[in-house]
Design a protein around this motif. Structure first.
Motif, short mmCIF file in Angstrom:
data_model
loop_
_atom_site.label_atom_id
_atom_site.label_comp_id
_atom_site.label_asym_id
_atom_site.label_seq_id
_atom_site.Cartn_x
_atom_site.Cartn_y
_atom_site.Cartn_z
N MET A 186 0.84 -1.19 0.00
CA MET A 186 0.00 0.00 0.00
C MET A 186 0.88 1.24 0.00
SD MET A 186 -1.41 0.38 3.92
CE MET A 186 -2.16 1.96 3.63
N ASN A 187 0.26 2.37 -0.28
CA ASN A 187 0.93 3.66 -0.13
C ASN A 187 0.57 4.20 1.25
OD1 ASN A 187 2.14 3.74 -2.65
ND2 ASN A 187 0.35 4.63 -3.60
N CYS A 188 1.58 4.64 1.96
CA CYS A 188 1.38 5.19 3.29
C CYS A 188 0.50 6.44 3.21
CB CYS A 188 2.74 5.53 3.91
SG CYS A 188 2.61 6.35 5.51
N PRO A 189 -0.57 6.52 4.00
CA PRO A 189 -1.43 7.70 3.96
C PRO A 189 -0.77 8.95 4.56
CG PRO A 189 -2.18 6.19 5.65
CD PRO A 189 -1.08 5.50 4.92
N HIS A 190 0.32 8.75 5.31
CA HIS A 190 1.01 9.88 5.95
C HIS A 190 2.01 10.55 5.01
CE1 HIS A 190 -0.82 8.42 9.63
NE2 HIS A 190 -0.32 7.23 9.37
N CYS A 191 2.85 9.74 4.35
CA CYS A 191 3.91 10.30 3.50
C CYS A 191 3.77 9.92 2.03
CB CYS A 191 5.27 9.88 4.02
SG CYS A 191 5.60 8.11 3.83
N GLN A 192 2.80 9.06 1.70
CA GLN A 192 2.52 8.62 0.32
C GLN A 192 3.59 7.71 -0.27
OE1 GLN A 192 -0.54 9.15 -0.72
NE2 GLN A 192 -0.81 10.32 1.16
N LYS A 193 4.52 7.22 0.54
CA LYS A 193 5.55 6.29 0.06
C LYS A 193 4.98 4.88 0.03
CE LYS A 193 8.82 9.31 -0.27
NZ LYS A 193 9.37 9.74 -1.49
N TYR A 194 5.48 4.10 -0.93
CA TYR A 194 5.07 2.72 -1.13
C TYR A 194 5.71 1.85 -0.06
CZ TYR A 194 4.75 -1.74 -3.61
OH TYR A 194 4.51 -3.03 -3.95
N THR A 195 4.91 0.96 0.56
CA THR A 195 5.46 0.04 1.55
C THR A 195 4.88 -1.37 1.36
OG1 THR A 195 5.78 -0.43 3.90
CG2 THR A 195 3.73 0.67 3.31
N GLN A 196 5.73 -2.35 1.59
CA GLN A 196 5.33 -3.76 1.56
C GLN A 196 5.58 -4.43 2.90
OE1 GLN A 196 7.76 -5.09 -1.86
NE2 GLN A 196 5.84 -5.79 -2.73
N GLU A 197 6.00 -3.65 3.87
CA GLU A 197 6.38 -4.21 5.16
C GLU A 197 5.13 -4.44 6.02
OE1 GLU A 197 9.36 -3.34 8.85
OE2 GLU A 197 9.81 -2.45 6.90
N LEU A 198 4.66 -5.67 5.98
CA LEU A 198 3.46 -6.05 6.73
C LEU A 198 3.80 -6.19 8.20
CD1 LEU A 198 0.48 -6.80 6.32
CD2 LEU A 198 1.21 -9.16 6.05
N HIS A 199 3.11 -5.45 9.04
CA HIS A 199 3.37 -5.48 10.49
C HIS A 199 2.53 -6.56 11.16
CE1 HIS A 199 4.10 -4.24 14.56
NE2 HIS A 199 2.83 -3.98 14.75
N GLN A 200 1.22 -6.53 10.90
CA GLN A 200 0.33 -7.54 11.49
C GLN A 200 -0.94 -7.66 10.67
OE1 GLN A 200 -0.92 -6.58 15.46
NE2 GLN A 200 -1.96 -4.70 14.85
N VAL A 201 -1.63 -8.78 10.87
CA VAL A 201 -2.92 -9.02 10.24
C VAL A 201 -3.90 -9.44 11.33
CG1 VAL A 201 -4.20 -10.40 8.56
CG2 VAL A 201 -1.83 -9.75 8.08
N ARG A 202 -5.00 -8.70 11.44
CA ARG A 202 -6.05 -9.02 12.41
C ARG A 202 -7.30 -9.40 11.64
NH1 ARG A 202 -7.45 -4.26 14.61
NH2 ARG A 202 -6.07 -3.16 13.21
N GLN A 203 -7.98 -10.44 12.08
CA GLN A 203 -9.21 -10.87 11.44
C GLN A 203 -10.38 -10.05 11.97
OE1 GLN A 203 -9.36 -13.15 8.97
NE2 GLN A 203 -7.14 -13.34 9.09
N LEU A 204 -11.21 -9.60 11.06
CA LEU A 204 -12.38 -8.80 11.42
C LEU A 204 -13.61 -9.50 10.85
CD1 LEU A 204 -13.33 -6.07 12.62
CD2 LEU A 204 -13.03 -5.11 10.34
N LEU A 205 -14.63 -9.68 11.67
CA LEU A 205 -15.87 -10.31 11.23
C LEU A 205 -16.89 -9.22 10.93
CD1 LEU A 205 -16.85 -13.23 10.85
CD2 LEU A 205 -17.89 -13.06 13.10
N VAL A 206 -17.32 -9.12 9.67
CA VAL A 206 -18.25 -8.07 9.26
C VAL A 206 -19.49 -8.67 8.62
CG1 VAL A 206 -16.44 -6.35 8.95
CG2 VAL A 206 -17.12 -7.72 7.03
N ARG A 207 -20.60 -7.98 8.78
CA ARG A 207 -21.89 -8.42 8.23
C ARG A 207 -22.01 -7.99 6.78
NH1 ARG A 207 -27.15 -9.48 10.58
NH2 ARG A 207 -28.26 -10.41 8.84
#
Length: 121
Positions: free
Chosen positions: A37-58
């Protein structure tokens, strides 16, 4: 004729990797197709995944049964500005537990009925 549950679900940037069904609801397990994704703060491209949380949505019902989506929310780390950012998904409003189309569905139903009836259902 080839059937694809992804085309039936019609959500961008995700694919269905599995499901769970019981007598009360259907749960579709999703996977995000892009891993950057592109960082919303500085607009630089990043691939460094920090964490993944599962979200249950309707989501909208299928075959008269409620549907829930298990969505992996990806959080990335930007080395440029040293901040964490969560990837936004087009079909999910920020910090909500339902999809945009489910929200629209409820609004349309309220216009045709009243809030008490909809909340009981």
């Amino acid at each position: 004729m080839e059937f694809s549950i992804d085309s039936l679900l019609n959500l961008p940037e995700v694919t269905v990797i599995g499901y769970f069904r019981n007598e009360d609801f259907i749960c579709l397990n999703l996977e995000i197709l892009t891993k950057e994704m592109n960082c919303p703060h500085c607009q630089k491209y990043t691939q460094e995944l920090h964490q993944v949380r599962q979200l249950l949505v309707r989501d909208l019902p299928i075959f008269g049964q409620p549907v829930y989506l298990r969505v992996p929310r990806q959080q990335f780390y930007c080395r440029q500005c040293q901040k964490y950012c969560t990837k936004k998904l087009e079909f999910l409003p920020g910090k909500r537990r339902y999809t945009r189309r489910y929200e629209s569905h409820i609004y349309r139903r309220i216009l045709l009925s009243n809030i008490e009836q909809i909340s009981q259902e």
